[in-house]
Scaffold this active site. Structure first.
Site, PDB file in Angstrom:
ATOM      1  N   LEU A   1       0.842  -1.208   0.000  1.00  0.00           N
ATOM      2  CA  LEU A   1       0.000   0.000   0.000  1.00  0.00           C
ATOM      3  C   LEU A   1       0.872   1.251   0.000  1.00  0.00           C
ATOM      4  O   LEU A   1       1.942   1.274   0.607  1.00  0.00           O
ATOM      5  CB  LEU A   1      -0.877  -0.002   1.259  1.00  0.00           C
ATOM      6  CG  LEU A   1      -1.761   1.221   1.519  1.00  0.00           C
ATOM      7  CD1 LEU A   1      -2.975   1.195   0.581  1.00  0.00           C
ATOM      8  CD2 LEU A   1      -2.222   1.246   2.980  1.00  0.00           C
ATOM      9  N   CYS A   2       0.405   2.299  -0.687  1.00  0.00           N
ATOM     10  CA  CYS A   2       1.040   3.615  -0.572  1.00  0.00           C
ATOM     11  C   CYS A   2      -0.072   4.666  -0.657  1.00  0.00           C
ATOM     12  O   CYS A   2      -1.221   4.373  -0.330  1.00  0.00           O
ATOM     13  CB  CYS A   2       2.120   3.816  -1.628  1.00  0.00           C
ATOM     14  SG  CYS A   2       1.520   4.005  -3.319  1.00  0.00           S
ATOM     15  N   HIS A   3       0.262   5.876  -1.092  1.00  0.00           N
ATOM     16  CA  HIS A   3      -0.738   6.950  -1.148  1.00  0.00           C
ATOM     17  C   HIS A   3      -1.697   6.778  -2.317  1.00  0.00           C
ATOM     18  O   HIS A   3      -2.917   6.755  -2.141  1.00  0.00           O
ATOM     19  CB  HIS A   3      -0.030   8.310  -1.242  1.00  0.00           C
ATOM     20  CG  HIS A   3      -0.952   9.473  -1.061  1.00  0.00           C
ATOM     21  ND1 HIS A   3      -0.585  10.769  -1.377  1.00  0.00           N
ATOM     22  CD2 HIS A   3      -2.227   9.549  -0.607  1.00  0.00           C
ATOM     23  CE1 HIS A   3      -1.602  11.587  -1.113  1.00  0.00           C
ATOM     24  NE2 HIS A   3      -2.618  10.872  -0.647  1.00  0.00           N
TER      25      HIS A   3
ATOM     26  N   ILE B   1      -4.114   4.299  -0.382  1.00  0.00           N
ATOM     27  CA  ILE B   1      -4.981   4.596   0.757  1.00  0.00           C
ATOM     28  C   ILE B   1      -5.965   5.712   0.419  1.00  0.00           C
ATOM     29  O   ILE B   1      -7.058   5.788   1.000  1.00  0.00           O
ATOM     30  CB  ILE B   1      -4.154   4.959   2.012  1.00  0.00           C
ATOM     31  CG1 ILE B   1      -5.034   4.889   3.260  1.00  0.00           C
ATOM     32  CG2 ILE B   1      -3.473   6.311   1.854  1.00  0.00           C
ATOM     33  CD1 ILE B   1      -4.264   4.965   4.553  1.00  0.00           C
TER      34      ILE B   1
END
Length: 303
Positions: A260-262, A289
């Site tokens: 997961l990242c931005h 996210i």
């Protein structure tokens, strides 16, 4: 020494196996030469860039080059499952990866080629001969090229490698000269999938999910402080040099791994890199996210 410029920064990258990145990439199939800045960072920091396979125990190799920089479309990426019937010489190679070492001599050096073939036939180790005689910069690592799959190498080398029986030294000719190559092991090709936030949320509701899977958030600490999803271990991308070399000791390559990242960009780069480290099934949380907050959980702040 290469300089890779981006819109925001420049990154100095040292040689790989004694050769600049451009030389290693020249050995690849032209369609697989795109390399992201993260990939270059990975090459810069990793101490070893291939994992143990389930059927081959590695000796202690020095730093090796890997055929990184593979690109995937944004559509879902799924590979075929491995069949026990598909082995060297009997498969197209599209569903497996092979571990290859080689040495390279000049096209017109037939005497040396024949001499080296004789030495391997008499039992001398190809990696030792590569260190002494090979023209390829991979000689610094005993001729090790790492795990490769179909579509990464120049056609002549690829055809010979994927048609070679395990452990048998075979020769082939490419534009670089004559190669003696040896396939040391093979494994099922890893899988990279893009999972949508809604589907990921459904999986999170299963009590056993966090026991069976491993979750990695590659955002920076200040980002995690603003918004987070429970269950993720934080591995900031800026600290890759710290956690990268230890990834296969801290995480299980055989487990499903979610990244997961931005917005899903950094996580995709890390997901691709995890594939090169032997992680069998990797999921990139599409949209990161931000999209998870917008589509699934409005209580999570956006930034």
């Amino acid at each position: 020494m290469l300089r890779i410029s981006s819109s925001s920064s420049s990154l100095h990258v040292p040689s790989i196996c004694g050769a600049p990145v451009s030389f290693i990439l020249s050995f690849l199939n032209p369609s697989s030469r795109k390399v992201s800045n993260f990939t270059r960072l990975a090459l810069l920091h990793s101490t070893t860039l291939f994992p143990n396979s389930r059927n081959f125990q590695f000796p202690t190799f020095r730093r090796v080059s890997t055929m990184m920089g593979r690109t995937h479309s944004c559509s879902r990426v799924v590979t075929a499952s491995y069949s026990a019937a598909s082995g060297p010489g009997g498969s197209s190679g599209g569903d497996r990866e092979i571990l290859v070492q080689h040495l390279l001599v000049k096209e017109d050096d037939q005497k040396l080629l024949l001499d080296l073939q004789k030495k391997t036939a008499e039992g001398e180790d190809l990696s030792d001969l590569a260190v002494e005689y090979s023209m390829c910069p991979s000689k610094e690592d005993g001729g090790m090229l790492g795990w490769v799959r179909k579509g990464q190498m120049v056609p002549e080398f690829e055809e010979a490698a994927f048609g070679a029986p395990l452990n048998k030294v075979v020769k082939c000719k490419t534009k670089f000269g004559w190669h003696l190559l040896q396939v040391l092991s093979e494994r099922e090709e890893s899988v990279l999938e893009h999972i949508q936030p809604n589907e990921f949320h459904v999986r999170l509701q299963d009590p056993s999910f966090l026991e069976e899977a491993q979750l990695i958030d590659v955002r920076e600490p200040e980002e995690v402080a603003q918004a987070s999803v429970p269950g993720f271990q934080i591995l900031p991308l800026r600290q890759f040099g710290v956690w990268g070399p230890e990834i296969t000791t801290k995480f299980d390559p055989q487990k499903d791994t979610y990244v997961l990242c931005h917005h899903g960009v950094r996580s995709l780069q890390v997901a691709k890199w995890l594939q090169t480290q032997g992680f069998r099934k990797v999921f990139n949380v599409a949209g990161g996210i931000h999209e998870y907050a917008v589509k699934v959980d409005p209580s999570i702040p956006t930034y």
